[in-house]
Design a protein around this motif. Structure first.
Motif, PDB file in Angstrom:
ATOM      1  N   LEU A 191       0.846  -1.192   0.000  1.00 19.86           N
ATOM      2  CA  LEU A 191       0.000   0.000   0.000  1.00 19.86           C
ATOM      3  C   LEU A 191       0.883   1.243   0.000  1.00 19.86           C
ATOM      4  CD1 LEU A 191      -2.455  -1.133   2.845  1.00 19.86           C
ATOM      5  CD2 LEU A 191      -2.911  -1.219   0.378  1.00 19.86           C
ATOM      6  N   THR A 192       0.261   2.403  -0.065  1.00 18.80           N
ATOM      7  CA  THR A 192       0.998   3.645   0.118  1.00 18.80           C
ATOM      8  C   THR A 192       0.947   4.036   1.588  1.00 18.80           C
ATOM      9  OG1 THR A 192      -0.925   5.081  -0.243  1.00 18.80           O
ATOM     10  CG2 THR A 192       0.341   4.407  -2.188  1.00 18.80           C
ATOM     11  N   LYS A 193       1.874   4.879   1.995  1.00 18.72           N
ATOM     12  CA  LYS A 193       1.900   5.356   3.376  1.00 18.72           C
ATOM     13  C   LYS A 193       0.597   6.071   3.719  1.00 18.72           C
ATOM     14  CE  LYS A 193       4.443   8.552   6.390  1.00 18.72           C
ATOM     15  NZ  LYS A 193       5.608   9.496   6.459  1.00 18.72           N
ATOM     16  N   GLU A 194       0.081   6.857   2.776  1.00 16.05           N
ATOM     17  CA  GLU A 194      -1.150   7.605   3.015  1.00 16.05           C
ATOM     18  C   GLU A 194      -2.335   6.667   3.227  1.00 16.05           C
ATOM     19  OE1 GLU A 194       1.914   9.976   1.394  1.00 16.05           O
ATOM     20  OE2 GLU A 194       0.994   8.175   0.518  1.00 16.05           O
ATOM     21  N   THR A 195      -2.361   5.572   2.469  1.00 16.16           N
ATOM     22  CA  THR A 195      -3.450   4.610   2.604  1.00 16.16           C
ATOM     23  C   THR A 195      -3.413   3.940   3.971  1.00 16.16           C
ATOM     24  OG1 THR A 195      -3.502   4.199   0.228  1.00 16.16           O
ATOM     25  CG2 THR A 195      -4.498   2.535   1.636  1.00 16.16           C
ATOM     26  N   VAL A 196      -2.205   3.588   4.450  1.00 11.71           N
ATOM     27  CA  VAL A 196      -2.073   2.996   5.776  1.00 11.71           C
ATOM     28  C   VAL A 196      -2.553   3.972   6.844  1.00 11.71           C
ATOM     29  CG1 VAL A 196      -0.416   2.196   7.511  1.00 11.71           C
ATOM     30  CG2 VAL A 196      -0.226   1.416   5.144  1.00 11.71           C
ATOM     31  N   CYS A 197      -2.189   5.234   6.717  1.00  7.41           N
ATOM     32  CA  CYS A 197      -2.614   6.246   7.690  1.00  7.41           C
ATOM     33  C   CYS A 197      -4.133   6.383   7.702  1.00  7.41           C
ATOM     34  CB  CYS A 197      -1.955   7.589   7.379  1.00  7.41           C
ATOM     35  SG  CYS A 197      -0.170   7.637   7.667  1.00  7.41           S
ATOM     36  N   ARG A 198      -4.750   6.364   6.516  1.00 10.56           N
ATOM     37  CA  ARG A 198      -6.209   6.462   6.447  1.00 10.56           C
ATOM     38  C   ARG A 198      -6.866   5.232   7.077  1.00 10.56           C
ATOM     39  NH1 ARG A 198      -5.186   8.776   1.239  1.00 10.56           N
ATOM     40  NH2 ARG A 198      -5.469   6.745   0.225  1.00 10.56           N
ATOM     41  N   ALA A 199      -6.277   4.065   6.850  1.00 11.21           N
ATOM     42  CA  ALA A 199      -6.831   2.841   7.426  1.00 11.21           C
ATOM     43  C   ALA A 199      -6.744   2.882   8.947  1.00 11.21           C
ATOM     44  CB  ALA A 199      -6.092   1.628   6.873  1.00 11.21           C
ATOM     45  N   MET A 200      -5.635   3.354   9.487  1.00 11.02           N
ATOM     46  CA  MET A 200      -5.485   3.458  10.935  1.00 11.02           C
ATOM     47  C   MET A 200      -6.491   4.453  11.507  1.00 11.02           C
ATOM     48  SD  MET A 200      -3.044   1.380  12.004  1.00 11.02           S
ATOM     49  CE  MET A 200      -2.416   2.045  13.543  1.00 11.02           C
ATOM     50  N   THR A 201      -6.701   5.571  10.802  1.00  9.88           N
ATOM     51  CA  THR A 201      -7.691   6.558  11.241  1.00  9.88           C
ATOM     52  C   THR A 201      -9.086   5.959  11.240  1.00  9.88           C
ATOM     53  OG1 THR A 201      -6.361   8.396  10.388  1.00  9.88           O
ATOM     54  CG2 THR A 201      -8.699   8.815  10.752  1.00  9.88           C
ATOM     55  N   ARG A 202      -9.402   5.165  10.197  1.00 10.99           N
ATOM     56  CA  ARG A 202     -10.713   4.524  10.112  1.00 10.99           C
ATOM     57  C   ARG A 202     -10.922   3.546  11.259  1.00 10.99           C
ATOM     58  NH1 ARG A 202     -15.808   4.990   9.552  1.00 10.99           N
ATOM     59  NH2 ARG A 202     -16.880   3.203   8.601  1.00 10.99           N
ATOM     60  N   LEU A 203      -9.902   2.790  11.611  1.00 15.84           N
ATOM     61  CA  LEU A 203     -10.010   1.838  12.713  1.00 15.84           C
ATOM     62  C   LEU A 203     -10.231   2.562  14.045  1.00 15.84           C
ATOM     63  CD1 LEU A 203      -7.211  -0.714  11.737  1.00 15.84           C
ATOM     64  CD2 LEU A 203      -9.688  -1.034  11.578  1.00 15.84           C
ATOM     65  N   ALA A 204      -9.600   3.728  14.184  1.00 16.48           N
ATOM     66  CA  ALA A 204      -9.817   4.526  15.394  1.00 16.48           C
ATOM     67  C   ALA A 204     -11.261   5.040  15.431  1.00 16.48           C
ATOM     68  CB  ALA A 204      -8.829   5.689  15.430  1.00 16.48           C
ATOM     69  N   GLU A 205     -11.796   5.470  14.280  1.00 18.46           N
ATOM     70  CA  GLU A 205     -13.177   5.953  14.216  1.00 18.46           C
ATOM     71  C   GLU A 205     -14.175   4.853  14.546  1.00 18.46           C
ATOM     72  OE1 GLU A 205     -12.442   9.320  10.697  1.00 18.46           O
ATOM     73  OE2 GLU A 205     -13.352   7.364  10.225  1.00 18.46           O
ATOM     74  N   LEU A 206     -13.842   3.618  14.203  1.00 23.49           N
ATOM     75  CA  LEU A 206     -14.721   2.472  14.468  1.00 23.49           C
ATOM     76  C   LEU A 206     -14.590   1.956  15.904  1.00 23.49           C
ATOM     77  CD1 LEU A 206     -14.210   0.452  11.153  1.00 23.49           C
ATOM     78  CD2 LEU A 206     -16.258   1.739  11.833  1.00 23.49           C
ATOM     79  N   GLY A 207     -13.719   2.574  16.676  1.00 21.40           N
ATOM     80  CA  GLY A 207     -13.542   2.154  18.062  1.00 21.40           C
ATOM     81  C   GLY A 207     -12.757   0.868  18.217  1.00 21.40           C
ATOM     82  N   VAL A 208     -11.928   0.553  17.224  1.00 21.88           N
ATOM     83  CA  VAL A 208     -11.139  -0.680  17.268  1.00 21.88           C
ATOM     84  C   VAL A 208      -9.836  -0.470  18.016  1.00 21.88           C
ATOM     85  CG1 VAL A 208      -9.970  -2.432  15.875  1.00 21.88           C
ATOM     86  CG2 VAL A 208     -12.160  -1.489  15.114  1.00 21.88           C
ATOM     87  N   LEU A 209      -9.231   0.702  17.846  1.00 16.96           N
ATOM     88  CA  LEU A 209      -7.928   0.961  18.458  1.00 16.96           C
ATOM     89  C   LEU A 209      -7.725   2.446  18.698  1.00 16.96           C
ATOM     90  CD1 LEU A 209      -6.124   2.264  15.969  1.00 16.96           C
ATOM     91  CD2 LEU A 209      -5.973  -0.119  15.267  1.00 16.96           C
ATOM     92  N   VAL A 210      -6.712   2.731  19.479  1.00 11.84           N
ATOM     93  CA  VAL A 210      -6.267   4.103  19.718  1.00 11.84           C
ATOM     94  C   VAL A 210      -4.753   4.113  19.571  1.00 11.84           C
ATOM     95  CG1 VAL A 210      -6.036   5.962  21.402  1.00 11.84           C
ATOM     96  CG2 VAL A 210      -8.163   4.658  21.278  1.00 11.84           C
ATOM     97  N   THR A 211      -4.239   5.027  18.775  1.00 14.05           N
ATOM     98  CA  THR A 211      -2.787   5.124  18.636  1.00 14.05           C
ATOM     99  C   THR A 211      -2.228   5.941  19.794  1.00 14.05           C
ATOM    100  OG1 THR A 211      -3.014   7.079  17.221  1.00 14.05           O
ATOM    101  CG2 THR A 211      -2.870   4.946  16.130  1.00 14.05           C
ATOM    102  N   SER A 212      -1.041   5.535  20.249  1.00 19.01           N
ATOM    103  CA  SER A 212      -0.376   6.221  21.344  1.00 19.01           C
ATOM    104  C   SER A 212       1.054   6.511  20.921  1.00 19.01           C
ATOM    105  CB  SER A 212      -0.404   5.361  22.611  1.00 19.01           C
ATOM    106  OG  SER A 212       0.302   5.984  23.664  1.00 19.01           O
TER     107      SER A 212
END
Length: 244
Positions: A191-212
């Motif tokens: 993937l691209t770096k931007e796509t990974v960042c968007r996926a991580m943001t989406r997972l945070a929005e879904l309440g799956v994870l929180v980045t620290s």
């Protein structure tokens, strides 16, 4: 010569039989008398194209294996954790370049010594076959990941892999350390770096994870993470990463 783990052997033929421990040597035990080498973050352990003369055992830290493609493009082939071995396939020259993602300690053994050690012990020979079979299964799972999974599914699969590897190393928990950067994740997942960042943001929005910070993720719902990985049984595959 070997460090030992204990396996219990039982029998149902004789009800009076008591389970007794048997010695189960591990492949890592072949390295136990080798000196520990230390590598700083970013240091190279071995390079792509060089003659493959050693097998490496990761003692501490984490490595990434990369391969350079035409036009200078980079592919991350896999990540190695404590307890992993690199070079067990005995292919030569080196398929990729191994770099330290964090301060890392390794032990190395010449290929001849490794081969002789395995040949001297039938149980080690069996463990080597098992390890190679696991690597083949991991490669098959990664083919599916790269060919058919969505970006979110790929990221979830990688996070589950990291979590399981940390649990195996006795460092499990809802908060997991992700030592690779987003670019490393992208180059591993295709993937691209931007796509990974968007996926991580989406997972945070879904309440799956929180980045620290840059290198830590708190998993809020492992069930959701497993379901979003896209596997039928709710678990991401590729329990191991392929070794050089």
């Amino acid at each position: 010569m070997f460090s030992e783990t204990i396996e219990w052997r039982t029998s149902t033929a004789d009800p009076s039989f008591v389970a007794v421990p048997t010695i189960a040597p591990r492949l890592e035990s072949l390295f136990s008398h080798q000196p520990v080498e230390q590598f700083k973050t970013g240091a190279t352990v071995f390079r792509e194209g060089d003659a493959a003369t050693h097998v490496f055992g990761v003692v501490e830290g984490m490595l990434r294996t990369i391969k350079i493609l035409a036009g200078g493009r980079r592919a991350v082939v896999g990540f190695a954790y404590p307890g992993d071995l690199l070079g067990v396939s005995l292919r030569s020259p080196n398929f990729g370049t191994a770099e330290a993602l964090s301060p890392t300690k390794i032990r190395r053994l010449s290929r001849d010594q490794f081969r002789q050690g395995v040949q001297r012990c039938s149980e080690l020979n069996l463990r080597l076959v098992q390890l190679l079979c696991e690597d083949m299964a991991a490669a098959e799972d990664r083919i599916v990941l790269l060919a058919r999974k969505t970006a979110v599914e790929r990221v979830c699969s990688l996070l589950l892999l990291i979590e399981r590897r940390l649990q195996k190393a006795g460092r499990g928990g809802p908060a997991i350390e992700v030592p690779m950067c987003r670019l490393d994740m992208a180059d591993y997942l295709g993937l691209t770096k931007e796509t990974v960042c968007r996926a991580m943001t989406r997972l945070a929005e879904l309440g799956v994870l929180v980045t620290s910070g840059r290198h830590a993720v708190l998993i809020l719902s492992r069930v959701k993470l497993a379901n979003l990985a896209g596997d039928v049984d709710g678990e991401a595959g590729f329990s191991r990463t392929p070794h050089n």
